[in-house]
Scaffold this active site. Structure first.
Site, PDB file in Angstrom:
ATOM      1  N   LEU A 253      38.236 -67.753 -44.668  1.00  0.00           N
ATOM      2  CA  LEU A 253      37.577 -68.966 -45.122  1.00  0.00           C
ATOM      3  C   LEU A 253      38.384 -70.220 -44.782  1.00  0.00           C
ATOM      4  O   LEU A 253      37.832 -71.261 -44.448  1.00  0.00           O
ATOM      5  CB  LEU A 253      37.324 -68.880 -46.635  1.00  0.00           C
ATOM      6  N   CYS A 254      39.738 -70.088 -44.819  1.00  0.00           N
ATOM      7  CA  CYS A 254      40.552 -71.276 -44.550  1.00  0.00           C
ATOM      8  C   CYS A 254      40.382 -71.722 -43.090  1.00  0.00           C
ATOM      9  O   CYS A 254      40.382 -72.919 -42.799  1.00  0.00           O
ATOM     10  CB  CYS A 254      42.024 -71.018 -44.882  1.00  0.00           C
ATOM     11  N   THR A 255      40.211 -70.748 -42.196  1.00  0.00           N
ATOM     12  CA  THR A 255      39.968 -71.096 -40.789  1.00  0.00           C
ATOM     13  C   THR A 255      38.638 -71.823 -40.661  1.00  0.00           C
ATOM     14  O   THR A 255      38.523 -72.849 -39.983  1.00  0.00           O
ATOM     15  CB  THR A 255      39.931 -69.820 -39.929  1.00  0.00           C
TER      16      THR A 255
ATOM     17  N   HIS B 274      39.072 -75.358 -42.389  1.00  0.00           N
ATOM     18  CA  HIS B 274      40.057 -76.355 -41.960  1.00  0.00           C
ATOM     19  C   HIS B 274      40.436 -76.336 -40.492  1.00  0.00           C
ATOM     20  O   HIS B 274      40.710 -77.372 -39.916  1.00  0.00           O
ATOM     21  CB  HIS B 274      41.337 -76.200 -42.810  1.00  0.00           C
TER      22      HIS B 274
END
Ligand SMILES: [Zn+2]
Length: 437
Positions: free
Chosen positions: A207-209, A212
């Site tokens: 999810l962070c990829t 962001h």
């Protein structure tokens, strides 16, 4: 036979009528092997899709005459680019029937028997009728089921496996440009359940990829699908994404393009957007051809012993260049299917029946789909939960909320679990701790 012209089998005969450096230690060259291969040996191909068409063609051309093929699907127009035994006029007809007709017409002497059915429609007596089972499936559940069936057919005498009860399984799988072929000797080498962790549950991007640091067009589409859609409700509150609704895909694509431009990412198309949203992995004809060829070669080796079979798992990847790698997948000592050790699971008295079911579904070891549970309480069989039959599901649903002590479970309680992933009922021994949270 009348349909055999001079030299028709000379290439096959070169392998089975003389020995070679890779021959199996027990191999004896003989002119009779060809007769076994052609007249006696019975093969079952499971799946008549991309891999199945290739497998059927390869095996029939090698000279196997008695082949059964089973598939529950009918032909869709989108199959025609790679499932090359089908023509536009066949759309809507059962895959197994059309594939069998095609091969029987095209290859003299071929005797292909189609089954337009689910593998679960047949029982042990059917599967015992084959010397080798070859799978070209895209479903892990079906692969696990047939694996369980072949394991359940094994017979032991004084702890010794009876060789004649063993039906080898050659299993092919493809996904885009990746594929694998494996040889399973049930009870002797690693089975599908022994290596269940090779089929990880759905891979998602972190999810962070997505949020962001997107690098791929897929990351941008996932951003819109996961984060933007629930925030903006473009088609009204509570309207979920419909992958077949062009307006939805168009909206996601437009928003993905905006995000992609922001990060200088190219490659967003309508097709890709729909592919990501619907989780479509494109089928690649050449991968199917490679894997089916590898599987058919293994069937030939098993049927004739002319060469030592694959030991036991081959990976193929031609995403960038061509890469193959073979390794020996190991048996799992306490495998759910092929070891005879009852599984033990640990829960506390305050846990609920639902917790056990969730565990069976979510643990990497079991990955069950919709487990049904029964047990034996004070000498009486009791159905705890049965999701597959509506009336029983309704009657047993309230058990899900009960704690294990309310259900009168004791330490060592045996739970019998049925699941679509296996034809067998599995026994679990419950070790019950008291209220350890
Ligand atoms: Zn196993």
């Amino acid at each position: 036979m009348s349909c055999d012209w001079p030299g028709r089998w000379c290439h096959v005969q070169k392998f089975i009528e003389r020995t070679g450096p890779f021959a199996h230690p027990d191999f004896e060259p003989s002119s009779e092997s060809l007769g076994f291969l052609q007249e006696t040996c019975k093969l079952l191909i499971i799946g008549a899709g991309g891999l199945g068409c290739e497998l059927l063609k390869d095996l029939a051309l090698i000279g196997f005459k008695n082949i059964d093929i089973i598939d529950m699907d009918t032909i869709d127009v989108s199959n025609l680019n790679r499932q090359f035994l089908f023509r536009p006029k066949d759309v809507g007809r059962p895959k197994a029937d059309v594939a069998a007709d095609f091969i029987n017409t095209r290859i003299p002497g071929a005797n292909v028997t189609p089954h337009y059915a689910k593998i679960q429609d047949y029982d042990e007596s059917f599967y015992r009728g084959f010397h080798i089972v070859v799978c070209g499936l895209d479903s892990i559940v079906a692969r696990r089921w047939i694996n369980g069936m072949l394991v359940s057919m094994l017979q032991y005498e004084d702890g010794e496996l009876q060789q004649e009860s063993l039906v080898p399984m050659v299993d092919g799988g493809t996904e885009g440009f990746k594929g694998n072929a494996r040889v399973i000797l049930p009870g002797m080498t690693a089975c599908v359940e022994c290596t269940l962790d090779l089929y990880p549950p759905q891979v998602n991007f972190p999810l962070c990829t997505i949020a962001h640091t997107p690098r791929l067009p897929e990351h941008c589409i996932e951003y819109v699908r996961i984060l933007l859609w629930p925030k903006e409700h473009p088609f009204g509150e509570d309207v979920p994404i419909d992958g077949d609704e062009p307006k939805h895909i168009q909206w996601i694509m437009d928003k993905s393009l905006e995000r992609a431009n922001e990060f200088n990412i190219s490659g967003i198309t309508y097709r890709l957007t729909q592919g990501v949203v619907k989780r479509i992995i494109p089928a690649v004809a050449s991968t199917n051809a490679v894997i089916a060829a590898a599987c058919s070669t293994e069937v030939f080796k098993l049927a004739t012993s002319c060469t030592v079979p694959l030991n036991n798992y081959m990976n193929f990847n031609d995403t960038e260049g061509i890469y193959t790698y073979t390794f020996e997948a190991e048996r799992k000592e306490d495998c759910m299917a092929c070891s005879k050790i009852p599984k033990s699971i640990t829960f506390s008295e305050s846990d609920k029946l639902q917790d056990i079911i969730t565990y069976l579904q979510e643990s990497a070891e079991y990955q069950m789909k919709s487990p049904g549970l029964t047990t034996n309480i004070k000498g009486k069989n009791k159905t705890l939960y049965m999701p597959t039959i509506k009336s029983i599901e309704e009657k047993t649903r309230e058990n899900l909320k009960k704690t294990l002590s309310e259900l009168e479970f004791v330490n060592g309680q045996e739970l019998y679990v049925a699941d679509p992933t296996t034809p067998m009922t599995l026994t679990f021994k419950l070790s019950l701790g008291s209220n350890m949270e």
